[in-house]
Design a protein around this motif. Structure first.
Motif, PDB file in Angstrom:
ATOM      1  N   PRO A 218      21.018 -12.234 -33.591  1.00 13.93           N
ATOM      2  CA  PRO A 218      19.748 -12.309 -32.857  1.00 13.93           C
ATOM      3  C   PRO A 218      18.583 -12.713 -33.755  1.00 13.93           C
ATOM      4  N   LEU A 219      18.801 -12.684 -35.059  1.00 16.92           N
ATOM      5  CA  LEU A 219      17.762 -13.086 -36.007  1.00 16.92           C
ATOM      6  C   LEU A 219      17.820 -14.594 -36.248  1.00 16.92           C
ATOM      7  N   SER A 220      16.662 -15.197 -36.404  1.00 16.01           N
ATOM      8  CA  SER A 220      16.590 -16.622 -36.679  1.00 16.01           C
ATOM      9  C   SER A 220      17.088 -16.915 -38.091  1.00 16.01           C
ATOM     10  N   GLN A 221      17.382 -18.203 -38.342  1.00 21.46           N
ATOM     11  CA  GLN A 221      17.787 -18.629 -39.685  1.00 21.46           C
ATOM     12  C   GLN A 221      16.727 -18.248 -40.719  1.00 21.46           C
ATOM     13  N   GLU A 222      15.461 -18.484 -40.401  1.00 23.04           N
ATOM     14  CA  GLU A 222      14.371 -18.171 -41.314  1.00 23.04           C
ATOM     15  C   GLU A 222      14.306 -16.679 -41.614  1.00 23.04           C
ATOM     16  N   SER A 223      14.485 -15.849 -40.586  1.00 22.87           N
ATOM     17  CA  SER A 223      14.455 -14.402 -40.786  1.00 22.87           C
ATOM     18  C   SER A 223      15.612 -13.946 -41.651  1.00 22.87           C
ATOM     19  N   ARG A 224      16.788 -14.511 -41.424  1.00 21.93           N
ATOM     20  CA  ARG A 224      17.965 -14.130 -42.217  1.00 21.93           C
ATOM     21  C   ARG A 224      17.783 -14.543 -43.676  1.00 21.93           C
ATOM     22  N   ASP A 225      17.286 -15.751 -43.901  1.00 22.12           N
ATOM     23  CA  ASP A 225      17.048 -16.203 -45.273  1.00 22.12           C
ATOM     24  C   ASP A 225      16.086 -15.263 -45.995  1.00 22.12           C
ATOM     25  N   TYR A 226      15.040 -14.873 -45.296  1.00 22.66           N
ATOM     26  CA  TYR A 226      14.025 -14.011 -45.892  1.00 22.66           C
ATOM     27  C   TYR A 226      14.613 -12.643 -46.257  1.00 22.66           C
ATOM     28  N   ALA A 227      15.330 -12.040 -45.317  1.00 24.16           N
ATOM     29  CA  ALA A 227      15.908 -10.720 -45.568  1.00 24.16           C
ATOM     30  C   ALA A 227      16.932 -10.765 -46.691  1.00 24.16           C
ATOM     31  N   ARG A 228      17.761 -11.792 -46.712  1.00 27.74           N
ATOM     32  CA  ARG A 228      18.775 -11.889 -47.760  1.00 27.74           C
ATOM     33  C   ARG A 228      18.137 -12.101 -49.130  1.00 27.74           C
ATOM     34  N   GLY A 229      17.049 -12.874 -49.164  1.00 27.02           N
ATOM     35  CA  GLY A 229      16.375 -13.072 -50.437  1.00 27.02           C
ATOM     36  C   GLY A 229      15.883 -11.768 -51.039  1.00 27.02           C
ATOM     37  N   LEU A 230      15.420 -10.852 -50.187  1.00 26.84           N
ATOM     38  CA  LEU A 230      14.988  -9.537 -50.664  1.00 26.84           C
ATOM     39  C   LEU A 230      16.180  -8.706 -51.141  1.00 26.84           C
ATOM     40  N   MET A 231      17.239  -8.682 -50.349  1.00 27.57           N
ATOM     41  CA  MET A 231      18.421  -7.899 -50.711  1.00 27.57           C
ATOM     42  C   MET A 231      19.060  -8.397 -52.003  1.00 27.57           C
ATOM     43  N   GLU A 232      18.972  -9.684 -52.232  1.00 29.56           N
ATOM     44  CA  GLU A 232      19.634 -10.287 -53.383  1.00 29.56           C
ATOM     45  C   GLU A 232      18.747 -10.304 -54.622  1.00 29.56           C
ATOM     46  N   SER A 233      17.603  -9.621 -54.544  1.00 26.93           N
ATOM     47  CA  SER A 233      16.721  -9.528 -55.715  1.00 26.93           C
ATOM     48  C   SER A 233      16.119  -8.131 -55.838  1.00 26.93           C
ATOM     49  N   VAL A 234      16.938  -7.105 -55.566  1.00 23.10           N
ATOM     50  CA  VAL A 234      16.447  -5.738 -55.707  1.00 23.10           C
ATOM     51  C   VAL A 234      16.207  -5.420 -57.179  1.00 23.10           C
ATOM     52  N   ALA A 235      15.378  -4.426 -57.425  1.00 26.42           N
ATOM     53  CA  ALA A 235      15.100  -4.010 -58.799  1.00 26.42           C
ATOM     54  C   ALA A 235      16.406  -3.660 -59.518  1.00 26.42           C
ATOM     55  N   PRO A 236      16.554  -4.058 -60.788  1.00 26.15           N
ATOM     56  CA  PRO A 236      17.819  -3.854 -61.499  1.00 26.15           C
ATOM     57  C   PRO A 236      18.322  -2.419 -61.489  1.00 26.15           C
ATOM     58  N   GLU A 237      17.389  -1.447 -61.575  1.00 26.67           N
ATOM     59  CA  GLU A 237      17.844  -0.052 -61.612  1.00 26.67           C
ATOM     60  C   GLU A 237      18.392   0.419 -60.281  1.00 26.67           C
ATOM     61  N   GLN A 238      18.261  -0.397 -59.227  1.00 25.81           N
ATOM     62  CA  GLN A 238      18.811  -0.043 -57.923  1.00 25.81           C
ATOM     63  C   GLN A 238      19.954  -0.968 -57.521  1.00 25.81           C
ATOM     64  N   ALA A 239      20.512  -1.713 -58.469  1.00 25.02           N
ATOM     65  CA  ALA A 239      21.570  -2.676 -58.155  1.00 25.02           C
ATOM     66  C   ALA A 239      22.961  -2.089 -58.316  1.00 25.02           C
ATOM     67  N   TRP A 240      23.099  -0.803 -58.063  1.00 25.91           N
ATOM     68  CA  TRP A 240      24.409  -0.164 -58.126  1.00 25.91           C
ATOM     69  C   TRP A 240      25.012  -0.129 -56.718  1.00 25.91           C
ATOM     70  N   GLY A 241      26.196   0.468 -56.589  1.00 24.96           N
ATOM     71  CA  GLY A 241      26.775   0.665 -55.253  1.00 24.96           C
ATOM     72  C   GLY A 241      27.848  -0.333 -54.915  1.00 24.96           C
ATOM     73  N   VAL A 242      27.677  -1.057 -53.799  1.00 27.76           N
ATOM     74  CA  VAL A 242      28.710  -1.985 -53.349  1.00 27.76           C
ATOM     75  C   VAL A 242      28.895  -3.145 -54.308  1.00 27.76           C
ATOM     76  N   SER A 243      28.011  -3.275 -55.281  1.00 26.32           N
ATOM     77  CA  SER A 243      28.139  -4.310 -56.304  1.00 26.32           C
ATOM     78  C   SER A 243      29.202  -3.974 -57.342  1.00 26.32           C
ATOM     79  N   ALA A 244      29.791  -2.786 -57.275  1.00 30.37           N
ATOM     80  CA  ALA A 244      30.701  -2.318 -58.322  1.00 30.37           C
ATOM     81  C   ALA A 244      31.888  -3.243 -58.534  1.00 30.37           C
ATOM     82  N   GLY A 245      32.405  -3.825 -57.448  1.00 33.74           N
ATOM     83  CA  GLY A 245      33.570  -4.695 -57.584  1.00 33.74           C
ATOM     84  C   GLY A 245      33.226  -6.149 -57.773  1.00 33.74           C
ATOM     85  N   ALA A 246      31.944  -6.470 -57.940  1.00 38.74           N
ATOM     86  CA  ALA A 246      31.520  -7.864 -58.042  1.00 38.74           C
ATOM     87  C   ALA A 246      31.788  -8.432 -59.431  1.00 38.74           C
TER      88      ALA A 246
END
Length: 327
Positions: free
Chosen positions: A221-249
């Protein structure tokens, strides 16, 4: 074991100061911050449990849309699924905590879940839902987010600030707006707190994967622009909060996530630690939601989340490894 840890020493800022500094630094387009991998995490002050501001701010990085099949592709064999279920059950005994897991490989459609429909408190992972609902509301109103909203949203997602989240929760329409947004996003097991305490929202791992699909897949239901914006934020979180599901990356993987962590007085001070997000690289592309409750401490909760994420994604790659070895 955890791949990324918050630095041992950090500085707390007021929400207003954080927002002002954030906007100023974003205008200067500073480069990404240095990784904090390998350092030992402090246990957050239970009275604060809020974001910690790093020295530098990573840039927003938009990525191409992801199209993922709802079904199909190669999944686990019955024997592999049975073995993975046993391994997950053993983690439950080892950590003495409750958890729910849902994982989907967008490249193949393969899935795995454990207690995916059990409700858990969201803690700060709900901030990602609030962002999606704010974007939906703006779309319904036929407008873009204002500059003020964008500054607040950036602090909320990248640094998990609580004070700006209070204002954004009101902006989506408080509890009634949350219910409306849940219907649009197709949630089936997510309930807002009746008095609007957003961190006490109850959700399921299955609904969190639905949210991730709305952010990373085209059938949204989100537009392409909205998805790009949200993903850009998720993919640039502060380093001290980049734990979790990233463990297997892998080191070169694209990772987008939002975490939540807090001790719960109603559960004897035990910790609620969650992580939801996206991991993509050579040969894999996962949506991952891990919700936990009942860990003795913050570090223990993070370790549980990361072991669950890496165990499931590692098992989902085993059929591909076996197939390639036969060729």
């Amino acid at each position: 074991m955890p791949r990324r840890r918050p630095p041992a020493e950090t500085r707390t800022w007021s929400a207003l100061t954080t927002a002002v500094v954030l906007v100023a630094l974003m205008a200067l387009a500073l480069p990404g911050a240095t990784s904090a991998a390998g350092s030992v995490p402090p246990e957050p002050d239970p009275a604060l449990v809020r974001a910690l501001l790093s020295e530098e701010i990573p840039p927003l990085v938009p990525f191409a849309p992801r199209t993922g099949p709802a079904t199909g592709g190669q999944g686990l064999t019955p024997a592999q699924r049975e073995e993975l279920t046993a391994r997950i059950g053993a983690l439950s005994d080892e950590y003495d905590a409750d958890f729910g897991v849902a994982v989907q490989d967008l490249r193949t459609g393969a899935t795995f879940s454990h207690n995916a429909h059990q409700q858990f408190p969201t803690a700060s992972t709900v901030k990602l839902t609030i962002l999606a609902m704010l974007l939906l509301r703006a779309q319904e109103e036929g407008r873009d987010l204002t500059e003020a909203e964008r500054a607040q949203v950036s602090v909320m997602i990248r640094y998990s600030d609580n004070e700006v989240t209070d204002g954004l929760y009101s902006r989506i329409g408080f509890t009634d707006g949350f219910v409306h947004g849940s219907e649009v996003l197709g949630f089936t097991g997510t309930d807002p707190h009746p008095r609007g305490v957003w961190g006490a929202t109850m959700t399921t791992a299955a609904d969190q994967v639905r949210l991730l699909r709305a952010l990373y897949c085209e059938e949204s239901p989100l537009s392409q622009e909205s998805r790009d914006y949200a993903r850009g934020l998720m993919e640039s979180v502060a380093p001290e909060q980049a734990w979790g599901v990233s463990a297997g990356a892998d080191p070169d993987d694209v990772v987008g996530l939002k975490n939540g962590w807090t001790p719960r007085e109603s559960n004897g001070g035990l910790w609620n630690v969650n992580s939801v997000g996206y991991v993509a690289g050579s040969g894999h592309e996962y949506l991952i939601a891990v919700l936990t409750d009942g860990s003795a401490g913050y570090a223990t909760g993070v370790a549980l989340v990361e072991e669950l994420a890496s165990t499931v994604t590692g098992a989902l790659e085993e059929p591909l490894i076996l197939e390639e070895s036969v060729r």
